[in-house]
Design a protein around this motif. Structure first.
Motif, PDB file in Angstrom:
ATOM      1  N   LEU A  14       0.838  -1.187   0.000  1.00  0.00           N
ATOM      2  CA  LEU A  14       0.000   0.000   0.000  1.00  0.00           C
ATOM      3  C   LEU A  14       0.880   1.247   0.000  1.00  0.00           C
ATOM      4  O   LEU A  14       1.983   1.242   0.543  1.00  0.00           O
ATOM      5  N   VAL A  15       0.385   2.324  -0.598  1.00  0.00           N
ATOM      6  CA  VAL A  15       1.115   3.586  -0.667  1.00  0.00           C
ATOM      7  C   VAL A  15       1.053   4.251   0.708  1.00  0.00           C
ATOM      8  O   VAL A  15      -0.048   4.525   1.210  1.00  0.00           O
ATOM      9  N   PRO A  16       2.211   4.530   1.320  1.00  0.00           N
ATOM     10  CA  PRO A  16       2.180   5.167   2.642  1.00  0.00           C
ATOM     11  C   PRO A  16       1.774   6.633   2.550  1.00  0.00           C
ATOM     12  O   PRO A  16       2.322   7.398   1.758  1.00  0.00           O
ATOM     13  N   CYS A  17       0.800   7.019   3.377  1.00  0.00           N
ATOM     14  CA  CYS A  17       0.292   8.386   3.424  1.00  0.00           C
ATOM     15  C   CYS A  17       0.125   8.802   4.877  1.00  0.00           C
ATOM     16  O   CYS A  17       0.110   7.965   5.771  1.00  0.00           O
ATOM     17  N   VAL A  18      -0.008  10.107   5.077  1.00  0.00           N
ATOM     18  CA  VAL A  18      -0.220  10.654   6.411  1.00  0.00           C
ATOM     19  C   VAL A  18      -1.335  11.680   6.369  1.00  0.00           C
ATOM     20  O   VAL A  18      -1.653  12.240   5.313  1.00  0.00           O
ATOM     21  N   GLY A  19      -1.903  11.929   7.527  1.00  0.00           N
ATOM     22  CA  GLY A  19      -2.868  13.000   7.696  1.00  0.00           C
ATOM     23  C   GLY A  19      -2.586  13.700   9.009  1.00  0.00           C
ATOM     24  O   GLY A  19      -2.026  13.111   9.934  1.00  0.00           O
ATOM     25  N   GLY A  20      -2.965  14.980   9.080  1.00  0.00           N
ATOM     26  CA  GLY A  20      -2.756  15.761  10.288  1.00  0.00           C
ATOM     27  C   GLY A  20      -4.074  16.212  10.885  1.00  0.00           C
ATOM     28  O   GLY A  20      -4.903  16.798  10.186  1.00  0.00           O
ATOM     29  N   LEU A  21      -4.281  15.918  12.155  1.00  0.00           N
ATOM     30  CA  LEU A  21      -5.484  16.330  12.882  1.00  0.00           C
ATOM     31  C   LEU A  21      -5.105  17.523  13.746  1.00  0.00           C
ATOM     32  O   LEU A  21      -4.351  17.389  14.712  1.00  0.00           O
ATOM     33  N   VAL A  22      -5.608  18.703  13.366  1.00  0.00           N
ATOM     34  CA  VAL A  22      -5.286  19.945  14.067  1.00  0.00           C
ATOM     35  C   VAL A  22      -6.576  20.569  14.570  1.00  0.00           C
ATOM     36  O   VAL A  22      -7.522  20.755  13.794  1.00  0.00           O
ATOM     37  N   PHE A  23      -6.599  20.894  15.853  1.00  0.00           N
ATOM     38  CA  PHE A  23      -7.739  21.571  16.473  1.00  0.00           C
ATOM     39  C   PHE A  23      -7.312  22.969  16.904  1.00  0.00           C
ATOM     40  O   PHE A  23      -6.193  23.152  17.376  1.00  0.00           O
ATOM     41  N   ASP A  24      -8.211  23.927  16.723  1.00  0.00           N
ATOM     42  CA  ASP A  24      -7.919  25.268  17.213  1.00  0.00           C
ATOM     43  C   ASP A  24      -8.316  25.366  18.688  1.00  0.00           C
ATOM     44  O   ASP A  24      -8.780  24.380  19.284  1.00  0.00           O
ATOM     45  N   HIS A  25      -8.146  26.536  19.280  1.00  0.00           N
ATOM     46  CA  HIS A  25      -8.411  26.721  20.709  1.00  0.00           C
ATOM     47  C   HIS A  25      -9.883  26.537  21.073  1.00  0.00           C
ATOM     48  O   HIS A  25     -10.214  26.353  22.237  1.00  0.00           O
ATOM     49  N   GLY A  48      -1.257  13.619   2.748  1.00  0.00           N
ATOM     50  CA  GLY A  48      -0.883  13.095   1.446  1.00  0.00           C
ATOM     51  C   GLY A  48       0.180  12.024   1.567  1.00  0.00           C
ATOM     52  O   GLY A  48       0.422  11.483   2.649  1.00  0.00           O
ATOM     53  N   ARG A  49       0.819  11.755   0.450  1.00  0.00           N
ATOM     54  CA  ARG A  49       1.816  10.675   0.381  1.00  0.00           C
ATOM     55  C   ARG A  49       3.098  11.019   1.128  1.00  0.00           C
ATOM     56  O   ARG A  49       3.537  12.157   1.143  1.00  0.00           O
ATOM     57  N   VAL A  50       3.692   9.978   1.689  1.00  0.00           N
ATOM     58  CA  VAL A  50       5.013  10.085   2.291  1.00  0.00           C
ATOM     59  C   VAL A  50       6.019   9.955   1.149  1.00  0.00           C
ATOM     60  O   VAL A  50       5.993   8.973   0.405  1.00  0.00           O
ATOM     61  N   GLU A  51       6.880  10.965   0.999  1.00  0.00           N
ATOM     62  CA  GLU A  51       7.874  10.955  -0.074  1.00  0.00           C
ATOM     63  C   GLU A  51       9.052  10.063   0.298  1.00  0.00           C
ATOM     64  O   GLU A  51       9.333   9.849   1.490  1.00  0.00           O
ATOM     65  N   PRO A  52       9.780   9.532  -0.708  1.00  0.00           N
ATOM     66  CA  PRO A  52      10.970   8.717  -0.411  1.00  0.00           C
ATOM     67  C   PRO A  52      11.948   9.481   0.485  1.00  0.00           C
ATOM     68  O   PRO A  52      12.207  10.665   0.268  1.00  0.00           O
ATOM     69  N   GLY A  53      12.437   8.809   1.508  1.00  0.00           N
ATOM     70  CA  GLY A  53      13.387   9.406   2.428  1.00  0.00           C
ATOM     71  C   GLY A  53      12.756  10.176   3.578  1.00  0.00           C
ATOM     72  O   GLY A  53      13.460  10.619   4.479  1.00  0.00           O
ATOM     73  N   GLU A  54      11.428  10.355   3.562  1.00  0.00           N
ATOM     74  CA  GLU A  54      10.736  11.056   4.641  1.00  0.00           C
ATOM     75  C   GLU A  54      10.234  10.068   5.680  1.00  0.00           C
ATOM     76  O   GLU A  54       9.840   8.959   5.339  1.00  0.00           O
ATOM     77  N   ASP A  55      10.191  10.520   6.934  1.00  0.00           N
ATOM     78  CA  ASP A  55       9.429   9.752   7.921  1.00  0.00           C
ATOM     79  C   ASP A  55       8.040  10.382   8.007  1.00  0.00           C
ATOM     80  O   ASP A  55       7.773  11.421   7.391  1.00  0.00           O
ATOM     81  N   ASP A  56       7.154   9.751   8.739  1.00  0.00           N
ATOM     82  CA  ASP A  56       5.770  10.230   8.806  1.00  0.00           C
ATOM     83  C   ASP A  56       5.679  11.670   9.315  1.00  0.00           C
ATOM     84  O   ASP A  56       4.932  12.477   8.775  1.00  0.00           O
ATOM     85  N   HIS A  57       6.423  11.990  10.372  1.00  0.00           N
ATOM     86  CA  HIS A  57       6.328  13.335  10.932  1.00  0.00           C
ATOM     87  C   HIS A  57       6.773  14.396   9.932  1.00  0.00           C
ATOM     88  O   HIS A  57       6.123  15.448   9.805  1.00  0.00           O
ATOM     89  N   ALA A  58       7.850  14.139   9.212  1.00  0.00           N
ATOM     90  CA  ALA A  58       8.315  15.098   8.201  1.00  0.00           C
ATOM     91  C   ALA A  58       7.256  15.259   7.107  1.00  0.00           C
ATOM     92  O   ALA A  58       7.026  16.369   6.612  1.00  0.00           O
ATOM     93  N   ALA A  59       6.607  14.173   6.731  1.00  0.00           N
ATOM     94  CA  ALA A  59       5.569  14.233   5.700  1.00  0.00           C
ATOM     95  C   ALA A  59       4.368  15.047   6.176  1.00  0.00           C
ATOM     96  O   ALA A  59       3.808  15.830   5.409  1.00  0.00           O
ATOM     97  N   VAL A  60       3.971  14.885   7.442  1.00  0.00           N
ATOM     98  CA  VAL A  60       2.850  15.661   7.977  1.00  0.00           C
ATOM     99  C   VAL A  60       3.193  17.148   7.949  1.00  0.00           C
ATOM    100  O   VAL A  60       2.379  17.970   7.523  1.00  0.00           O
ATOM    101  N   VAL A  61       4.382  17.514   8.394  1.00  0.00           N
ATOM    102  CA  VAL A  61       4.800  18.922   8.411  1.00  0.00           C
ATOM    103  C   VAL A  61       4.773  19.486   6.994  1.00  0.00           C
ATOM    104  O   VAL A  61       4.234  20.574   6.759  1.00  0.00           O
ATOM    105  N   ARG A  62       5.317  18.761   6.034  1.00  0.00           N
ATOM    106  CA  ARG A  62       5.358  19.223   4.645  1.00  0.00           C
ATOM    107  C   ARG A  62       3.961  19.352   4.058  1.00  0.00           C
ATOM    108  O   ARG A  62       3.604  20.381   3.477  1.00  0.00           O
TER     109      ARG A  62
END
Length: 143
Positions: A14-25, A48-62
């Motif tokens: 499966l294609v590795p992807c990430v999502g970010g759950l952000v809540f405001d105040h 979106g997709r995790v790019e080659p050489g990225e870990d999940d956290h870096a992908a979420v930030v990007r």
């Protein structure tokens, strides 16, 4: 889960992807309206997709910066789902600076971005199974 119909090893990962759950105040959840397939015109969490050489956290930030213009710090893994050919790991995130909410803008694969409360979330056309998944994880927006 893998599809064993491929040749060679018999498995297609499966294609590795990430999502970010952000809540405001106020407890509103950040959503984007997808500009491209899959889910064009539907609302989802940024990611979106995790790019080659990225870990999940870096992908979420990007992905968060590309789709919303916001800078985040990824935290704990909330859950993982398989959707078609994608394996999506969703992380709870906090804004680097809560004042950055003012800089929210849609970009890249998003044509709109906003924080939504429970009523707005229930009224939006969402990607399939988003509401059920977030409810199961206990991370729906608050009113």
């Amino acid at each position: 889960m893998t599809d064993r119909s491929a040749t060679g090893s018999g498995e297609i990962p499966l294609v590795p992807c990430v999502g970010g759950l952000v809540f405001d105040h106020r407890g509103r959840l950040l959503l984007i309206r997808r500009a491209n397939e899959p889910g064009r015109g539907l609302w989802s969490v940024p990611g979106g997709r995790v790019e080659p050489g990225e870990d999940d956290h870096a992908a979420v930030v990007r992905e968060m910066a590309e789709e919303t213009g916001l800078s985040v710090r990824p935290g704990r893994l909330v859950g993982v789902v398989d959707r078609g050919p994608y394996r999506i790991a969703d992380y709870l995130c906090t804004l680097d600076d809560p004042a950055d909410e003012e800089g929210l803008r849609a970009g890249d694969d998003a044509d709109d971005a906003r924080f939504v409360d429970a009523a707005a979330f229930a009224a939006l056309p969402l990607v399939p199974l988003l509401a059920e998944t977030l409810d199961g994880w206990g991370v729906l927006p608050r009113s």
